[in-house]
Design a protein around this motif. Structure first.
Motif, PDB file in Angstrom:
ATOM      1  N   LEU A 285      -1.801   4.773  -9.729  1.00 35.72           N
ATOM      2  CA  LEU A 285      -1.394   3.714  -9.070  1.00 35.72           C
ATOM      3  C   LEU A 285      -1.616   3.893  -8.030  1.00 35.72           C
ATOM      4  N   LEU A 286      -0.384   5.529  -7.838  1.00 36.29           N
ATOM      5  CA  LEU A 286       0.285   5.315  -6.629  1.00 36.29           C
ATOM      6  C   LEU A 286      -0.226   6.270  -5.837  1.00 36.29           C
ATOM      7  N   ASN A 287      -2.007   5.763  -5.580  1.00 40.01           N
ATOM      8  CA  ASN A 287      -2.482   6.363  -4.667  1.00 40.01           C
ATOM      9  C   ASN A 287      -2.459   6.253  -3.001  1.00 40.01           C
ATOM     10  N   PRO A 288      -3.117   6.429  -2.294  1.00 42.55           N
ATOM     11  CA  PRO A 288      -3.330   5.792  -0.701  1.00 42.55           C
ATOM     12  C   PRO A 288      -4.590   5.036  -1.055  1.00 42.55           C
TER      13      PRO A 288
ATOM     14  N   PHE B  36       0.662  -0.984   0.061  1.00 37.54           N
ATOM     15  CA  PHE B  36      -0.451   0.084   0.213  1.00 37.54           C
ATOM     16  C   PHE B  36       0.810   1.112   0.189  1.00 37.54           C
ATOM     17  N   VAL B  37       0.401   2.089  -0.846  1.00 42.29           N
ATOM     18  CA  VAL B  37       1.206   3.383  -0.477  1.00 42.29           C
ATOM     19  C   VAL B  37       0.597   4.408   0.807  1.00 42.29           C
TER      20      VAL B  37
ATOM     21  N   PHE C 135       6.388   3.156   0.710  1.00 39.75           N
ATOM     22  CA  PHE C 135       5.028   1.547   0.726  1.00 39.75           C
ATOM     23  C   PHE C 135       4.838   1.230   2.212  1.00 39.75           C
ATOM     24  N   PHE C 136       3.729   0.356   2.217  1.00 39.47           N
ATOM     25  CA  PHE C 136       3.884  -0.392   2.834  1.00 39.47           C
ATOM     26  C   PHE C 136       3.825  -1.717   2.979  1.00 39.47           C
ATOM     27  N   THR C 137       4.387  -2.766   3.009  1.00 40.43           N
ATOM     28  CA  THR C 137       4.570  -3.793   2.031  1.00 40.43           C
ATOM     29  C   THR C 137       4.247  -5.217   3.005  1.00 40.43           C
TER      30      THR C 137
END
Length: 183
Positions: A58-61, A17-18, A33-35
């Motif tokens: 794509l790079l949205n929370p 997740f961003v 990112f939280f992976t």
């Protein structure tokens, strides 16, 4: 999967997740990112601000993603990003969701895997999107996050309703600490 070569580190299709983005140079972003398997990581999304970028939109929370990256050092290069849906947030819960992201950015150390916290985060976002009382999943997330960080609230033989929070001096003794007193 991660493969370590002599000079480069590569990870493919990591659920993520961003959490936050920062501008970097003219056309790029640094994305926190939280992976699931690698925790909180910063990646450079080269050319992400260009109109025809592969990362555009794509790079949205709050959007489940699968990210691939490679490189040396602490900040690696984002090489691929795939979208796996959106968790729709209404305006009432949006600030709570951003608050959760801010907690993770500020308090979660980089590079420490927290697969259980990743699941808790994902479940909390889904609950925020559907529950009427959004404060309940938010408080559960805070409790679970404190537990992951090693600051779990004390559990005792009595239900929490029998305790009250006291700041500063108490009648029993002069003290400047914060504590819980049994009533």
């Amino acid at each position: 999967m991660a493969e370590k070569g002599r000079s480069e580190y590569r990870v493919d299709q990591q659920p993520a997740f961003v959490l936050h983005t920062y501008p970097w140079r003219e056309t790029s972003l640094i994305v926190e990112f939280f992976t699931r398997d690698y925790g909180r990581i910063p990646l450079v999304a080269r050319g992400a601000k260009r109109p025809m970028s592969q990362y555009r939109g794509l790079l949205n929370p709050f959007c489940p993603l699968a990210v691939s990256y490679s490189g040396k050092g602490e900040v690696k290069n984002l090489t691929r990003c795939e979208w796996y849906g959106t968790i729709p947030m209404n305006e009432k819960v949006l600030m709570s969701a951003f608050y959760i992201n801010e907690l993770l950015v500020r308090l979660l150390p980089r590079g420490e895997p927290e697969p259980a916290l990743f699941t808790i985060y994902y479940d909390t976002l889904k609950k925020l999107a559907v529950e009427k009382d959004y404060l309940v999943p938010l408080r559960y997330f805070e409790r679970d996050f404190l537990k992951v960080l090693g600051y779990a609230l004390p559990s005792g033989p009595f239900p929490a309703k029998h305790y009250r929070f006291v700041r500063g001096d108490t009648n029993e003794r002069k003290s400047s600490h914060v504590g819980l007193l049994h009533q």
